[in-house]
Each structure stands twice: as C-alpha cells, then as structure tokens.
Scaffold this motif. Sequence first.
Motif, short mmCIF file in Angstrom:
data_model
loop_
_atom_site.label_atom_id
_atom_site.label_comp_id
_atom_site.label_asym_id
_atom_site.label_seq_id
_atom_site.Cartn_x
_atom_site.Cartn_y
_atom_site.Cartn_z
N PRO A 19 0.86 -1.21 -0.07
CA PRO A 19 -0.04 -0.22 0.05
C PRO A 19 0.87 1.27 0.03
O PRO A 19 1.93 1.17 0.62
CB PRO A 19 -0.83 -0.35 1.20
CG PRO A 19 -0.09 -1.14 2.03
CD PRO A 19 0.51 -2.08 1.28
N VAL A 20 0.40 2.30 -0.80
CA VAL A 20 1.13 3.64 -1.00
C VAL A 20 0.88 4.41 0.29
O VAL A 20 -0.36 4.71 0.51
CB VAL A 20 0.81 4.13 -2.44
CG1 VAL A 20 1.61 5.65 -2.35
CG2 VAL A 20 1.29 3.38 -3.30
N MET A 21 1.92 4.59 1.04
CA MET A 21 1.47 5.85 2.24
C MET A 21 1.77 7.17 1.65
O MET A 21 2.87 7.39 1.11
CB MET A 21 2.64 5.47 3.25
CG MET A 21 2.60 3.86 3.68
SD MET A 21 0.82 3.58 4.53
CE MET A 21 0.96 3.91 5.98
N PRO A 22 0.71 7.91 1.95
CA PRO A 22 1.22 9.31 1.49
C PRO A 22 2.28 10.13 2.31
O PRO A 22 2.37 9.77 3.58
CB PRO A 22 -0.12 10.13 1.93
CG PRO A 22 -0.92 9.31 2.94
CD PRO A 22 -0.28 7.68 2.45
#
Length: 75
Positions: A19-22
Amino acid sequence: MTESAAPKRRLHMSPFKAPVMPSPCPQRFAVGDRGTHGVYGLGRVIAVEGSIAALGRSGSTRTRVLGPYAKTTKL
C-alpha cells in the motif's frame, strides 16, 4: 477472531503491491526558493501555479515540474 493492533508484515516475494503511504507533509515552494531535482539538477523557482506545478530555472533551461514533487528537494 480479534484483530491485531500490529501492522501485517509483507513478504518480499508477494505478487501484491505494498500500500502506498502518502508523504507526511507535501513540499510547498515559493518564488525564489532554491531546490534540486533528480533529473534537472540545481535550480531556482521562478513561478508557482497553485499546488499543481512549479516553474524552475536551472542554468539556461526552464522546466515545469508537476506536484507532488517526488524528485525535488528544497534547499
């Protein structure tokens, strides 16, 4: 079953993307700020278009860098 509070570990061989973490705080540039870009090198901001893009000059080259400025670091 109860949910664990600890985050799940990812296997490095997993076929699923992590998952891409902002980023915690996006960089904001103002006219006159100096910065460095991964491709264009050192430069100075000459114009800002809201939070969408920043126009920069590095040497004799003008470039338009779109946000979120992943390869740009403020100096």
